[in-house]
Design an enzyme around this catalytic site. Structure first.
Site, PDB file in Angstrom:
ATOM      1  N   HIS A 165      78.940  63.598  88.900  1.00 20.29           N
ATOM      2  CA  HIS A 165      78.421  62.465  89.680  1.00 20.29           C
ATOM      3  C   HIS A 165      77.115  62.794  90.386  1.00 20.29           C
ATOM      4  CE1 HIS A 165      82.790  60.757  89.841  1.00 20.29           C
ATOM      5  NE2 HIS A 165      82.220  60.610  88.652  1.00 20.29           N
TER       6      HIS A 165
ATOM      7  N   SER B 247      91.918  61.891  93.632  1.00 19.34           N
ATOM      8  CA  SER B 247      92.938  60.830  93.586  1.00 19.34           C
ATOM      9  C   SER B 247      93.044  60.243  92.183  1.00 19.34           C
ATOM     10  CB  SER B 247      92.561  59.721  94.584  1.00 19.34           C
ATOM     11  OG  SER B 247      91.306  59.155  94.207  1.00 19.34           O
TER      12      SER B 247
HETATM   13  N1  APR Z   1      92.999  69.938  99.557  1.00 13.19           N
HETATM   14  C1  APR Z   1      93.102  69.341  98.336  1.00 13.19           C
HETATM   15  N2  APR Z   1      93.095  68.004  98.158  1.00 13.19           N
HETATM   16  C2  APR Z   1      92.976  67.246  99.259  1.00 13.19           C
HETATM   17  C3  APR Z   1      92.856  67.775 100.566  1.00 13.19           C
HETATM   18  C4  APR Z   1      92.867  69.192 100.687  1.00 13.19           C
HETATM   19  N3  APR Z   1      92.764  69.793 101.877  1.00 13.19           N
HETATM   20  N4  APR Z   1      92.755  66.738 101.449  1.00 13.19           N
HETATM   21  C5  APR Z   1      92.801  65.600 100.711  1.00 13.19           C
HETATM   22  N5  APR Z   1      92.951  65.898  99.396  1.00 13.19           N
HETATM   23  C6  APR Z   1      93.057  64.997  98.247  1.00 13.19           C
HETATM   24  C7  APR Z   1      93.619  63.621  98.564  1.00 13.19           C
HETATM   25  O1  APR Z   1      95.036  63.655  98.568  1.00 13.19           O
HETATM   26  C8  APR Z   1      93.067  62.809  97.396  1.00 13.19           C
HETATM   27  O2  APR Z   1      93.926  62.869  96.276  1.00 13.19           O
HETATM   28  O3  APR Z   1      91.753  64.759  97.756  1.00 13.19           O
HETATM   29  C9  APR Z   1      91.753  63.526  97.044  1.00 13.19           C
HETATM   30  C10 APR Z   1      90.530  62.752  97.485  1.00 13.19           C
HETATM   31  O4  APR Z   1      90.482  61.572  96.711  1.00 13.19           O
HETATM   32  P1  APR Z   1      89.154  60.683  96.805  1.00 13.19           P
HETATM   33  O5  APR Z   1      88.747  60.560  98.240  1.00 13.19           O
HETATM   34  O6  APR Z   1      89.406  59.452  95.989  1.00 13.19           O
HETATM   35  O7  APR Z   1      88.053  61.590  96.118  1.00 13.19           O
HETATM   36  P2  APR Z   1      87.749  61.717  94.562  1.00 13.19           P
HETATM   37  O8  APR Z   1      88.984  61.598  93.750  1.00 13.19           O
HETATM   38  O9  APR Z   1      86.927  62.932  94.386  1.00 13.19           O
HETATM   39  O10 APR Z   1      86.801  60.425  94.302  1.00 13.19           O
HETATM   40  C11 APR Z   1      86.237  60.350  93.005  1.00 13.19           C
HETATM   41  O11 APR Z   1      84.946  58.446  93.705  1.00 13.19           O
HETATM   42  O12 APR Z   1      83.644  57.393  95.239  1.00 13.19           O
HETATM   43  C12 APR Z   1      83.610  58.108  94.075  1.00 13.19           C
HETATM   44  O13 APR Z   1      81.840  59.376  93.298  1.00 13.19           O
HETATM   45  C13 APR Z   1      82.847  59.383  94.238  1.00 13.19           C
HETATM   46  O14 APR Z   1      83.265  61.501  93.181  1.00 13.19           O
HETATM   47  C14 APR Z   1      83.880  60.457  93.931  1.00 13.19           C
HETATM   48  C15 APR Z   1      84.889  59.719  93.096  1.00 13.19           C
END
Ligand code: APR
Length: 230
Positions: free
Chosen positions: A106, A175
Site C-alpha cells: 500500500h 483484520s
Molecule cells: N498485535 C497484533 N495485532 C494487533 C494488535 C497487536 N498488538 N493490536 C491490534 N491488532 C490487530 C487487530 O485485531 C486487527 O485485526 O490488527 C488488526 C488491525 O486491523 P486494521 O486496523 O483493519 O488494519 P489492516 O488490516 O492492516 O488494514 C488493511 O486497510 O485502511 C487500509 O490501507 C489501509 O493497509 C490498511 C488496510
C-alpha cells in the site's frame, strides 16, 4: 542446504505495539478521519491539501515510533529462514528493525512521487517531512507514495509469487478486510503451514494455526514453534 522461505503478511497490528494507530480497532484512524476523504483517489482530487496534511501528521507520528519486539523477532528468524515480509503497512518499521526483504503493498509513508513523472520516487528526510499541493521537487508537484483506495496495488503480483513460494506463511496483525492483500493466504501451496497472529483474529479457513495474541508475544511463540521448542 538452502534455507526455507518464511513469508510474512503483516498489517497495522504489527505496528500497534510501536504506538502506531491501527485503522479499524477502537479509536483507530478510520474513526478519527473520513477514510474516503484522506485515503482515496477521489478524496485526493477533491482536497489534496487535506490529504497531504493527513500524511504529514502520520509521518510525524512515525518519527516518534520505534520497531517493536515483533519486528525484531522477524529479523532474528532470518538466522533460520529466508524471511520475506509483505506488508500492508506504509511505515518503515520492518526496514528500521533490519528486515532485508520488505514488499509494501500500500506504499511507503516516508516517500513521495512526482505527479508528472510517477516513476520518480523521493525519500523524505526527518527535517523535511511535510508536503503540500505546492511542494515542488525537480520541477514537479509531488503526492504521497501511497496506494489510495480506488487505486491499483502494483506490488500484488510479486506478493502472490512470494505466497506461492512460501514454506511457512504467517499473517500478523491484519483484520483481513482489505483486498487484494487479504487474499494472499489463499495462494499458499496445500500442506504449507499457515499461522495467524492477532489478539482479535478475523475468521480464517480451518487448518490455519491461530495465535490469539499480540505481535511481540506471537512472534516469540512462533519462533519457539518453528525451532521445535514448543
Ligand atoms: N498485535 C497484533 N495485532 C494487533 C494488535 C497487536 N498488538 N493490536 C491490534 N491488532 C490487530 C487487530 O485485531 C486487527 O485485526 O490488527 C488488526 C488491525 O486491523 P486494521 O486496523 O483493519 O488494519 P489492516 O488490516 O492492516 O488494514 C488493511 O486497510 O485502511 C487500509 O490501507 C489501509 O493497509 C490498511 C488496510
Amino acid at each position: 542446504m538452502a534455507k526455507k522461505k518464511l513469508v510474512i503478511s503483516s498489517g497495522a497490528g504489527m505496528s500497534a505495539e510501536s504506538g502506531i494507530s491501527t485503522f479499524r480497532d477502537a479509536g483507530g484512524l478510520w474513526e478519527q478521519y473520513p477514510v474516503m476523504e484522506v485515503a482515496s483517489a477521489d478524496g485526493f482530487r477533491r482536497n489534496p491539501a487535506l490529504v497531504h496534511k493527513f500524511y504529514n501528521e502520520r509521518r510525524h507520528d512515525l518519527l516518534k515510533a520505534q520497531p517493536n519486539a515483533g519486528h525484531l523477532g522477524l529479523v532474528d528468524l532470518e538466522k533460520d529462514y529466508d524471511v520475506y515480509v509483505i506488508t500492508q503497512n506504509v511505515d518503515d518499521l520492518h526496514e528500521r528493525a533490519g528486515s532485508k526483504h520488505v514488499l509494501h503493498l500500500h506504499g511507503e509513508l516516508m516517500k513521495v512521487r512526482s505527479m508528472e513523472h510517477p516513476e520518480r520516487v523521493y525519500q523524505l528526510h526527518p527535517e523535511a517531512l511535510d508536503t503540500t499541493p505546492d511542494t515542488i521537487i525537480d520541477g514537479d508537484h509531488v503526492r504521497p507514495h501511497i496506494v489510495f483506495f480506488q487505486e491499483a496495488v502494483p506490488n500484488m503480483e510479486p506478493a502472490v509469487e512470494l505466497a506461492h513460494e512460501a514454506d511457512v506463511f504467517v499473517v500478523i496483525g491484519t483484520s483481513l478486510n482489505v483486498y487484494p492483500a487479504a487474499s494472499l493466504l489463499h495462494y499458499v501451496r496445500p500442506g504449507v503451514p499457515v499461522y495467524y497472529i492477532d489478539p482479535n483474529p478475523a475468521p480464517v479457513p480451518a487448518g490455519v494455526h491461530v495465535l490469539k495474541m499480540g505481535a511481540s508475544e506471537g512472534v516469540a511463540k512462533l519462533a519457539r514453534i518453528l525451532r521445535g521448542q514448543e
